[in-house]
Write an enzyme that holds these catalytic residues in place. Structure first.
Site, short mmCIF file in Angstrom:
data_model
loop_
_atom_site.label_atom_id
_atom_site.label_comp_id
_atom_site.label_asym_id
_atom_site.label_seq_id
_atom_site.Cartn_x
_atom_site.Cartn_y
_atom_site.Cartn_z
N CYS A 42 29.90 45.78 62.60
CA CYS A 42 30.21 44.54 61.90
C CYS A 42 31.42 43.84 62.53
O CYS A 42 31.43 42.62 62.70
CB CYS A 42 30.48 44.82 60.43
SG CYS A 42 30.81 43.35 59.44
N CYS A 88 29.43 48.19 52.39
CA CYS A 88 29.18 47.06 51.48
C CYS A 88 27.72 46.91 51.12
O CYS A 88 27.39 46.51 50.00
CB CYS A 88 29.74 45.77 52.08
SG CYS A 88 28.96 45.27 53.64
#
Length: 343
Positions: free
Chosen positions: A91, A187
Site C-alpha cells: 500500500c 484495514c
C-alpha cells in the site's frame, strides 16, 4: 515568500492529526483522506472533524479501484501462491506514496505529509530514508519501497518525536483523538480472518490437504493452505507428541510440512523485487544489518547483489522463520539501504 502547499494524508488517527498540525505550522496545508474500500468510512468523518478543528481544508480522494488492483489482488494472489505478504508495504508503494503523491502534485502541492515514524535526509544529490528517533515506533521497515520521486516530496514530521510527544501535541491542540487507541488490523480484513477474506474476494476455495513431517509422513489433515504461515505452531488442530511448526507450504501438492524449532532456522535468504534507496546497486558484498520481520531487531549479515533484481543475504547467526512474501530490509546504521521480498 509564498508558503509551500502541503497535502496531508489524513486517516483520522492521532498520528496523522498531529502531523497535520505540524504541516499547518510549516506551510499551506490541507487534509486528504484516501477512500480505499466500499461503503462510508468513519475515517472520513473523523478526519474532516480534525481538519475543521485545525482550520485547514479537507477532501476525500477515491482510490478504491487502485487499492483493489494493487493491494487486495496482490495480497490474495500472494497467499494463494503460498507466501505471507505484508499489505502495508504494498500500500505504501502503490497508494500512499504512489497514487496519493501523484494526486497531490496534480493538485498543486509541493510536498506530502504522513503520520509515519521515519525520517528523510538529503545526502548529496540523493534523499535517503532513515529510522525514526523513537526506535520503538520506527516504521522505516514498511517504507523501504519508496521511490526517489516520493522521497523528494515527502516529509515525516513525526520522525523526530516520540509517541507520548505526539499525543501531547494533539492534546495541546484540543484534538478529540489525542488518546485514541491504535488499530493493529489490516484495514480490509478488520476481523483478522485472512482466509475468509481471500475466499470471498477471489471466489476460490482452498481445499483440505495433508500435514506431513519433513520426511513425507502424513500427520493429519489441514483446512486449506492459505490458513497457515511459516513459523505457526498454534491452531494446527493436531495432537502431536511434541511442539511442531509450519516449516514449508507446498502449493503444488496442497501440502503443509511441519518440523521442529531447529527446522525453522536458516542462515541465508534469497530476495527479489529490489528497491535500493541509498545506492543504485551493491557493487560488492556489504556488511549490513537486516530485518526480516516488522518487529524484529536487525541482524548482522553479509549482503551480496547476485543479479539486477536479486540479493543473497548470509546471516551471521541462523534466523527463525524467514518467511517467503515478507520483506527483508537492509540497514547501515539508521539509514535504509533498501530491501526486497523474501523468495
Amino acid at each position: 515568500m509564498e508558503k509551500q502547499k502541503i497535502a496531508v494524508a489524513m486517516s483520522g488517527g492521532v498520528d496523522s492529526s498531529a502531523a497535520a498540525f505540524l504541516a499547518k505550522q510549516a506551510g499551506d496545508a490541507f487534509g486528504a483522506t484516501m477512500r480505499l474500500c466500499d461503503g462510508a468510512s468513519e475515517e472520513d468523518g473523523r478526519a474532516a472533524e480534525i481538519c475543521a478543528s485545525l482550520g485547514i481544508p479537507h477532501t476525500v480522494w477515491d482510490f478504491r479501484d487502485a487499492f483493489r488492483r494493487e493491494v487486495m489482488e496482490r495480497f490474495a494472489a500472494a497467499y494463494a501462491a503460498g507466501q505471507t505478504p505484508n499489505p502495508c508495504v504494498v500500500c505504501n508503494r502503490y497508494i500512499k506514496f504512489g497514487a496519493f503523491l501523484d494526486r497531490a502534485l496534480q493538485s498543486g502541492a509541493q510536498r506530502i505529509v504522513t503520520g509515519h515514524y521515519a525520517r528523510t535526509v538529503r545526502q548529496g544529490n540523493r534523499v535517503v530514508l532513515q529510522k525514526a528517533a523513537d526506535k520503538s515506533k520506527d516504521q522505516s521497515y514498511v517504507l523501504y519501497t519508496l521511490s526517489a520521486k516520493a522521497l523528494e516530496h515527502v516529509w515525516f514530521p513525526l520522525g523526530e518525536l516520540t509517541k507520548p510527544q505526539v499525543r501531547e501535541v494533539a492534546r495541546e491542540q484540543g484534538l478529540a483523538n489525542a488518546d485514541r487507541k491504535e488499530s493493529q488490523d489490516i484495514c480490509f480484513v478488520p476481523d483478522g480472518d485472512y482466509a475468509a477474506f481471500i475466499e470471498r474476494f477471489t471466489g476460490q476455495t482452498f481445499p483440505p490437504g495433508d500435514f506431513t513431517d519433513l520426511s513425507g509422513r502424513v500427520l493429519g489433515r489441514h483446512k486449506g493452505i492459505i490458513r497457515y504461515t511459516v513459523g505457526q505452531r498454534r491452531g494446527l488442530g493436531l495432537a502431536l507428541p511434541a511442539s511442531m511448526y509450519v516449516v514449508e507450504k507446498d502449493v503444488r501438492h496442497n501440502c503443509v510440512r511441519l518440523g521442529f524449532g531447529e527446522d525453522l532456522l536458516s542462515d541465508t535468504a534469497e530476495v527479489g523485487a529490489l528497491n535500493l534507496i541509498a545506492c543504485d546497486a551493491l557493487t560488492s558484498p556489504l556488511r549490513l544489518s537486516v530485518r526480516v520481520r516488522y518487529n524484529q531487531t536487525e541482524q548482522p549479515a553479509t549482503v551480496e547483489q547476485t543479479g539486477e533484481d536479486r540479493l543473497c543475504i548470509r546471516f551471521d547467526a541462523p534466523q527463525r522463520a524467514v518467511t517467503p512474501g515478507q520483506a527483508a530490509v537492509l540497514y547501515d546504521g539508521d539509514t535504509v539501504v533498501g530491501g526486497g521480498t523474501i523468495l
